[in-house]
Design a protein around this motif. Sequence first.
Motif, PDB file in Angstrom:
ATOM      1  N   ILE A 102       0.868  -1.206  -0.015  1.00 43.67           N
ATOM      2  CA  ILE A 102       0.008  -0.028  -0.006  1.00 43.67           C
ATOM      3  C   ILE A 102       0.784   1.112  -0.129  1.00 43.67           C
ATOM      4  O   ILE A 102       0.220   2.372  -0.214  1.00 43.67           O
ATOM      5  CB  ILE A 102      -0.888  -0.146   1.242  1.00 43.67           C
ATOM      6  N   LEU A 139       2.913   2.467   2.517  1.00 43.62           N
ATOM      7  CA  LEU A 139       3.208   3.139   3.941  1.00 43.62           C
ATOM      8  C   LEU A 139       4.531   3.053   4.287  1.00 43.62           C
ATOM      9  O   LEU A 139       5.022   4.046   5.142  1.00 43.62           O
ATOM     10  CB  LEU A 139       2.366   2.464   4.871  1.00 43.62           C
ATOM     11  N   PHE A 181       2.928   8.882   1.693  1.00 42.43           N
ATOM     12  CA  PHE A 181       1.752   7.969   1.694  1.00 42.43           C
ATOM     13  C   PHE A 181       0.671   8.556   2.027  1.00 42.43           C
ATOM     14  O   PHE A 181      -0.651   8.365   0.928  1.00 42.43           O
ATOM     15  CB  PHE A 181       2.064   6.818   2.718  1.00 42.43           C
ATOM     16  N   LEU A 200      -5.059   1.203   5.879  1.00 38.66           N
ATOM     17  CA  LEU A 200      -5.911   0.772   4.895  1.00 38.66           C
ATOM     18  C   LEU A 200      -7.046   1.798   4.626  1.00 38.66           C
ATOM     19  O   LEU A 200      -7.417   1.846   3.274  1.00 38.66           O
ATOM     20  CB  LEU A 200      -6.497  -0.488   5.301  1.00 38.66           C
ATOM     21  N   THR A 249      -5.932   4.359   1.697  1.00 33.26           N
ATOM     22  CA  THR A 249      -5.529   3.896   0.348  1.00 33.26           C
ATOM     23  C   THR A 249      -6.785   3.662  -0.623  1.00 33.26           C
ATOM     24  O   THR A 249      -7.827   3.943  -0.317  1.00 33.26           O
ATOM     25  CB  THR A 249      -4.930   2.036   0.515  1.00 33.26           C
ATOM     26  N   THR A 250      -6.526   3.760  -1.840  1.00 29.93           N
ATOM     27  CA  THR A 250      -7.489   3.417  -2.886  1.00 29.93           C
ATOM     28  C   THR A 250      -7.763   2.000  -3.191  1.00 29.93           C
ATOM     29  O   THR A 250      -8.586   1.999  -4.077  1.00 29.93           O
ATOM     30  CB  THR A 250      -7.315   4.372  -3.954  1.00 29.93           C
ATOM     31  N   THR A 251      -6.859   1.085  -2.607  1.00 32.39           N
ATOM     32  CA  THR A 251      -6.940  -0.290  -3.128  1.00 32.39           C
ATOM     33  C   THR A 251      -7.807  -1.412  -1.951  1.00 32.39           C
ATOM     34  O   THR A 251      -7.635  -0.697  -0.996  1.00 32.39           O
ATOM     35  CB  THR A 251      -5.562  -1.012  -3.567  1.00 32.39           C
TER      36      THR A 251
END
Length: 400
Positions: free
Chosen positions: A60, A62, A87, A395, A398-400
């Motif tokens: 991700i 980070l 990040f 999490l 994030t975009t995922t």
Amino acid sequence: MATAGSEYVVQRLDGVRRANLAVVSRTIDRLRIASQTAISDETGLANGAAANLLAELRRIGLVEDTEIAATGARGRPRRAVRLASRFALAVGVEVSVEAVAISVRGTDGVELANSYARQERRPDSLPAAVLDVLAEYAKLLGTTGLPPLAASLVIALPGVVASPHLRVPPFGWTDVLIPDLVRTAPPPVRRLSFLNDGDAAVIAEAALRPEVECVAAIHGSDGIGGGVSLNGRLFSGAGGAAGQFGHVVVETSGRPCHCGNQGCLCQYISTTAFAEDLREGATLSALGHRRYATDLATRARRGDSAALNLLERAKARLGQAVDVLGAVLSPETVVLTGNLAVLAPWLASPPSSRTPAQEYRAEWSRPVEGSALGQDSVVSGAAVAARAAILDDPLSFTTT
């Protein structure tokens, strides 16, 4: 086909994984540079579990890979990780009676940008103030060229935060619903939250003193607020009202206070009270509270008798309140923040030189010191809280 029971198990496992990711993220932050072995040793996680969690944090974005120099004369450097700066952005905001201050920090805690904008007109409502803050933040990103990354944004203001409600009595804003404010945030702001300004100040001060069990901050703006940190965690009290040190009564039947009591500390120690005592209301209006405190410190430094006499009386009043704090909380230190920070040379005091054997009350005598952050504890503490939200649930950013 998924059943209700299986969905519960999936949710529970996801919660455990998020909690473990937070533990690993916090550990890397504390160690600054950490090997997989060090993470496993510090957290108690098995090597395999630590490796899987690190792989997720790498995926991700980070953390980023780095190296730890080998000990001794020989050997290759060991692989390690550290927090990546870009990040997500941690954004701390202070909304005071006269200005909006913003501090933008990378995920690694390094400040990337800041601004301070004097407000000539107070917004009509708290939703309008939040929109003004978001506009100032967007302007800061534009002028500095920072990318609009996912952000955690914490707004500190002189209000009582008791989720889901928020009250800001100095501005006349009462019973505002926090969820309604959160919905005004643009998509890049993944988390928008609010703090009392005194609570934000003590968060910043406790972050500078991770080994100290109990820290109390007395915060000066136009009035007096404050906050308490216990073992690195904010103590807000019932209804979010803990730390209102400005309303410790230091004079029975003293000056009337807007809270309904008489003789509250804020009626004797605050820029408002100082200007009233010196009959300098016009000077306070022209300079604003922040610059007025600095000007008062300059006069005291030059030996101005009126300023020195005023601060001597203020120190005595402050000592009364600190005696109460010492008896109730016994903090290791009491820190003067905000507009009191610049006046600390005349208000601070070392711990009592007397021992409890000589005088029982010496048991709760507490040292009083000025903040190393000067007048910026609140915006700094808001940024610390914003970054903590990123590390506690990466999490979510994030975009995922």
